[in-house]
Structures are given as C-alpha cells and as structure tokens.
Write an enzyme that holds these catalytic residues in place. Structure first.
Site, PDB file in Angstrom:
ATOM      1  N   ASN A  50      58.308 -21.735 -26.400  1.00 54.01           N
ATOM      2  CA  ASN A  50      57.725 -21.613 -25.065  1.00 54.01           C
ATOM      3  C   ASN A  50      58.411 -22.639 -24.173  1.00 54.01           C
ATOM      4  O   ASN A  50      58.166 -23.838 -24.293  1.00 54.01           O
ATOM      5  CB  ASN A  50      56.214 -21.868 -25.134  1.00 54.01           C
ATOM      6  CG  ASN A  50      55.566 -21.871 -23.755  1.00 54.01           C
ATOM      7  OD1 ASN A  50      56.116 -21.355 -22.791  1.00 54.01           O
ATOM      8  ND2 ASN A  50      54.386 -22.468 -23.668  1.00 54.01           N
ATOM      9  N   TRP A  51      59.273 -22.171 -23.277  1.00 52.62           N
ATOM     10  CA  TRP A  51      60.059 -23.077 -22.447  1.00 52.62           C
ATOM     11  C   TRP A  51      59.247 -23.710 -21.314  1.00 52.62           C
ATOM     12  O   TRP A  51      59.687 -24.676 -20.706  1.00 52.62           O
ATOM     13  CB  TRP A  51      61.263 -22.340 -21.861  1.00 52.62           C
ATOM     14  CG  TRP A  51      62.362 -22.104 -22.847  1.00 52.62           C
ATOM     15  CD1 TRP A  51      62.369 -22.443 -24.179  1.00 52.62           C
ATOM     16  CD2 TRP A  51      63.622 -21.469 -22.589  1.00 52.62           C
ATOM     17  NE1 TRP A  51      63.549 -22.063 -24.758  1.00 52.62           N
ATOM     18  CE2 TRP A  51      64.353 -21.471 -23.810  1.00 52.62           C
ATOM     19  CE3 TRP A  51      64.210 -20.918 -21.456  1.00 52.62           C
ATOM     20  CZ2 TRP A  51      65.636 -20.926 -23.912  1.00 52.62           C
ATOM     21  CZ3 TRP A  51      65.481 -20.373 -21.557  1.00 52.62           C
ATOM     22  CH2 TRP A  51      66.189 -20.378 -22.772  1.00 52.62           C
ATOM     23  N   LYS A  52      58.100 -23.137 -20.984  1.00 50.27           N
ATOM     24  CA  LYS A  52      57.256 -23.658 -19.901  1.00 50.27           C
ATOM     25  C   LYS A  52      58.061 -23.727 -18.585  1.00 50.27           C
ATOM     26  O   LYS A  52      58.770 -22.769 -18.274  1.00 50.27           O
ATOM     27  CB  LYS A  52      56.663 -25.015 -20.290  1.00 50.27           C
ATOM     28  CG  LYS A  52      55.927 -24.968 -21.634  1.00 50.27           C
ATOM     29  CD  LYS A  52      55.227 -26.263 -21.978  1.00 50.27           C
ATOM     30  CE  LYS A  52      54.546 -26.150 -23.335  1.00 50.27           C
ATOM     31  NZ  LYS A  52      53.779 -27.355 -23.672  1.00 50.27           N
ATOM     32  N   HIS A 136      47.299 -19.844 -23.008  1.00 49.49           N
ATOM     33  CA  HIS A 136      47.862 -21.151 -23.323  1.00 49.49           C
ATOM     34  C   HIS A 136      47.011 -22.243 -22.686  1.00 49.49           C
ATOM     35  O   HIS A 136      46.491 -22.074 -21.576  1.00 49.49           O
ATOM     36  CB  HIS A 136      49.315 -21.257 -22.838  1.00 49.49           C
ATOM     37  CG  HIS A 136      50.033 -22.454 -23.363  1.00 49.49           C
ATOM     38  ND1 HIS A 136      49.869 -23.715 -22.817  1.00 49.49           N
ATOM     39  CD2 HIS A 136      50.899 -22.598 -24.402  1.00 49.49           C
ATOM     40  CE1 HIS A 136      50.615 -24.573 -23.488  1.00 49.49           C
ATOM     41  NE2 HIS A 136      51.254 -23.928 -24.458  1.00 49.49           N
ATOM     42  N   GLU A 138      47.589 -24.918 -21.169  1.00 42.20           N
ATOM     43  CA  GLU A 138      47.975 -25.371 -19.824  1.00 42.20           C
ATOM     44  C   GLU A 138      47.537 -24.376 -18.767  1.00 42.20           C
ATOM     45  O   GLU A 138      47.171 -24.763 -17.648  1.00 42.20           O
ATOM     46  CB  GLU A 138      49.491 -25.602 -19.786  1.00 42.20           C
ATOM     47  CG  GLU A 138      49.906 -26.818 -20.603  1.00 42.20           C
ATOM     48  CD  GLU A 138      51.349 -26.806 -21.052  1.00 42.20           C
ATOM     49  OE1 GLU A 138      51.756 -27.760 -21.736  1.00 42.20           O
ATOM     50  OE2 GLU A 138      52.066 -25.841 -20.721  1.00 42.20           O
ATOM     51  N   GLU A 208      46.572 -23.807 -31.130  1.00 42.35           N
ATOM     52  CA  GLU A 208      47.232 -24.968 -30.534  1.00 42.35           C
ATOM     53  C   GLU A 208      46.197 -26.022 -30.164  1.00 42.35           C
ATOM     54  O   GLU A 208      45.538 -25.926 -29.130  1.00 42.35           O
ATOM     55  CB  GLU A 208      48.048 -24.556 -29.306  1.00 42.35           C
ATOM     56  CG  GLU A 208      47.334 -23.610 -28.353  1.00 42.35           C
ATOM     57  CD  GLU A 208      48.004 -23.557 -26.988  1.00 42.35           C
ATOM     58  OE1 GLU A 208      49.176 -23.938 -26.870  1.00 42.35           O
ATOM     59  OE2 GLU A 208      47.317 -23.147 -26.034  1.00 42.35           O
ATOM     60  N   GLY A 214      52.407 -31.760 -26.483  1.00 37.46           N
ATOM     61  CA  GLY A 214      53.170 -32.664 -25.630  1.00 37.46           C
ATOM     62  C   GLY A 214      52.865 -34.129 -25.839  1.00 37.46           C
ATOM     63  O   GLY A 214      53.361 -34.983 -25.105  1.00 37.46           O
ATOM     64  N   SER A 254      53.181 -29.718 -30.778  1.00 40.77           N
ATOM     65  CA  SER A 254      54.234 -30.693 -31.060  1.00 40.77           C
ATOM     66  C   SER A 254      54.935 -30.424 -32.389  1.00 40.77           C
ATOM     67  O   SER A 254      55.229 -31.345 -33.154  1.00 40.77           O
ATOM     68  CB  SER A 254      53.671 -32.123 -31.031  1.00 40.77           C
ATOM     69  OG  SER A 254      53.226 -32.459 -29.733  1.00 40.77           O
ATOM     70  N   GLY A 275      56.918 -25.918 -28.216  1.00 41.12           N
ATOM     71  CA  GLY A 275      57.133 -26.270 -26.823  1.00 41.12           C
ATOM     72  C   GLY A 275      58.402 -27.059 -26.625  1.00 41.12           C
ATOM     73  O   GLY A 275      59.504 -26.525 -26.581  1.00 41.12           O
ATOM     74  N   GLY A 276      58.267 -28.388 -26.503  1.00 42.34           N
ATOM     75  CA  GLY A 276      59.395 -29.254 -26.179  1.00 42.34           C
ATOM     76  C   GLY A 276      60.580 -29.117 -27.109  1.00 42.34           C
ATOM     77  O   GLY A 276      61.736 -29.161 -26.673  1.00 42.34           O
TER      78      GLY A 276
END
Length: 299
Positions: A50-52, A136, A138, A208, A214, A254, A275-276
């Site tokens: 997931n590049w966000k 998600h 966020e 999640e 993050g 993470s 994610g990251g």
C-alpha cells in the site's frame, strides 16, 4: 510433497479453492507452483503493498514499480498486489504487466454524480482495475469513514464483480484493554453486512493493529496468529467452516524484511499488507520472497 501437490490440483479442478488464488478473479496474474505456508488449507499467500500518498512523482513511481516487478520470479511463493495512488495506476499497470495485481487505495461507493474528488468502481473497472482497499485505519481516522460507509464500498465493489481487501484492527488503547476480539468482530460484521456466502471469494481480510502502523512496532507472530484465529472463528460463525478456511487473512502493521518470515510461518497468516516497506523495491522484494522452513536454501 507429491501427495500434497496432487490434492492441490484436485481442489483446483473441483473449484474448491476459488477464494484464495488471485488468478481465479484475475486470469492474467501468474501463479507460482512453489509450496506455501498455507498450502494445507489451499490458501496461497498474498503479499500486497500500500503506497499511500507516495511516491511524489511519476518518475519515482516508475522506478519503484519496475524494481518490484523485477523481484517477482517463478520461484516467488505468493501472489503479489500493489495498491497505488490514482494518478499512477495506469503507469504502474503498464510496467508490471501480468506479474502482479494493481489496485486502488480506496473507492467512492457511488455510481456517478456530484461527488467531487470521488472515484467509482465503474471508473476503476474501465481501466482494468479489479481490486481496492476498504476500511484502512487511516481512512477510518483521518477521513472519518464509518463502518457503514466502508460496508457500502465493499458491497459496491462486489456488485461490480470486483475484489476488496477489508481492513480491520484495534487502537493501542483498545489493545491494552483486551478489546481486540470485540473490535475486530464489530468491524468485520459491519463491514461484511449484506455480503452473501457466494460472494466471499471476492473478499480478503487484512488485520492491521493501528498501534503498529507506521510506528515500527509489530505484533509478535504469536499475537498476530491469535487474532487471525479469532477472525477465522468469526468468519465461521458468519459463513460456515468452508468460507472461514478459504478466506485469506493478511497481516498489516509495520511488516518488514526482518519480521515477515516469522509472521508467514504461522498457519492462519496468509500474507501481508505492507506500507512503508513497499516503497523500497529491494526490501519489498525480500518480503515477496519470504523464507519459511519449507523454503529451500539456495547456495
């Protein structure tokens, strides 16, 4: 191993594993014959990124997509997906070809109309997109998307014969108060409300824990496995044993090259929503090519 492989082929012929293999819904995605940690349950691992709101430019997206695609080989033990920002979807599709699934990070649960900034399932499908995220954390917190709104997203995607990864998970406060089970149950039941058994092959669940997203913190494999067991028990209550065992449940929080092997060694963890770490082609490539006790060591 020959017996297991024969059973897997038989299940495929009978169609009993249609809920797990991305190629059943996306015939252009290549499937590896490598053994997986969930082979016993006919659930092929699914590693997704997931590049966000990343990367910043089209050129960076091109380089990243090209690097990730290059990391996928015939020996990679999983299906792979990338959920990317809307402006980069077409470009990423062209670069990765049939190596992986490209999906949207969200969708507007409307067909058309006065919804400024919205992107409908119809628009996405017209571009060849068949996957989207919903729920998600966020989007729940920053964009204030409710369980009802998330359910509308899921239902509309399925109505258009598309696939959804429904994200659920608890906050740190809820985790510390031992409310993981109730929170996941509420989000799961509300998110899947009105979705019939026959449509569950279009649904993937991602657990999640919000406190691990993050932050660099990651639930131990034992904690994640325990929650995934609970999720599967809830699915069994809602849809029966067969659907519970067929539905892929991913872990997101993470996930890193260092933590992926331990997580994917657990029987109820069927992949990851990353994610990251998905913004680094080399690191994400290591996650895609995770190692388990069954993975032969190359010398």
């Amino acid at each position: 191993m020959k017996l297991v492989s024969a059973c897997a082929l038989l299940l495929s012929a009978l169609g009993s594993s249609s809920g797990f293999v991305a190629t059943n819904n996306h015939h252009s995605v290549r499937v590896s014959s490598s053994p997986s940690t969930t082979e016993l349950f006919a659930r092929k691992p699914f590693i997704t990124g997931n590049w966000k709101l990343n990367p910043q430019t089209k050129a960076e997206a091109v380089d990243l997509a090209r690097g990730i695609a290059a990391a996928i080989t015939d020996d990679s033990p999983c299906d792979v997906g990338l959920f990317v920002p809307f402006p980069f979807i077409g470009t990423v599709q062209e670069i990765v070809g049939d190596k992986l699934v490209v999906g949207a990070e969200m969708v507007t649960p409307e067909e058309k109309g006065a919804f400024t900034g919205g992107v409908s399932p119809v628009m996405l499908k017209s571009m060849g997109i068949e996957w989207a995220l919903a729920g998600h954390s966020e989007r729940r917190t920053i964009n204030k998307e409710s369980d009802e709104y998330i359910n509308a997203q899921c239902r509309m995607l399925i109505e258009h014969e598309m696939n959804v990864i429904l994200c659920i998970g608890e906050t740190l406060e809820e985790f510390e108060k031992d409310l993981v089970g109730p929170v996941c149950e509420i989000q799961l039941k509300k998110g899947l409300a009105g979705i019939d058994t026959e449509d569950m092959d279009k649904v993937t669940i991602a657990y999640e824990p919000v406190w691990a997203i993050g932050t660099g913190k990651v639930a131990t494999p034992e904690i994640a496995q325990s929650v995934h067991e609970q999720i599967r028990a809830i699915l069994k209550e809602m849809y029966g044993e067969e659907i519970a065992q067929e539905t892929r449940v991913l872990y997101g929080g993470s996930v890193s090259p260092e933590s992926v092997d331990g997580l994917l060694a657990k029987p109820d963890i069927d992949g990851a929503l990353v994610g990251g770490a998905s913004l680094n082609a080399k690191g994400f490539g290591r996650i895609i090519n995770f190692q388990t006790a069954e993975t032969p060591v190359k010398v």
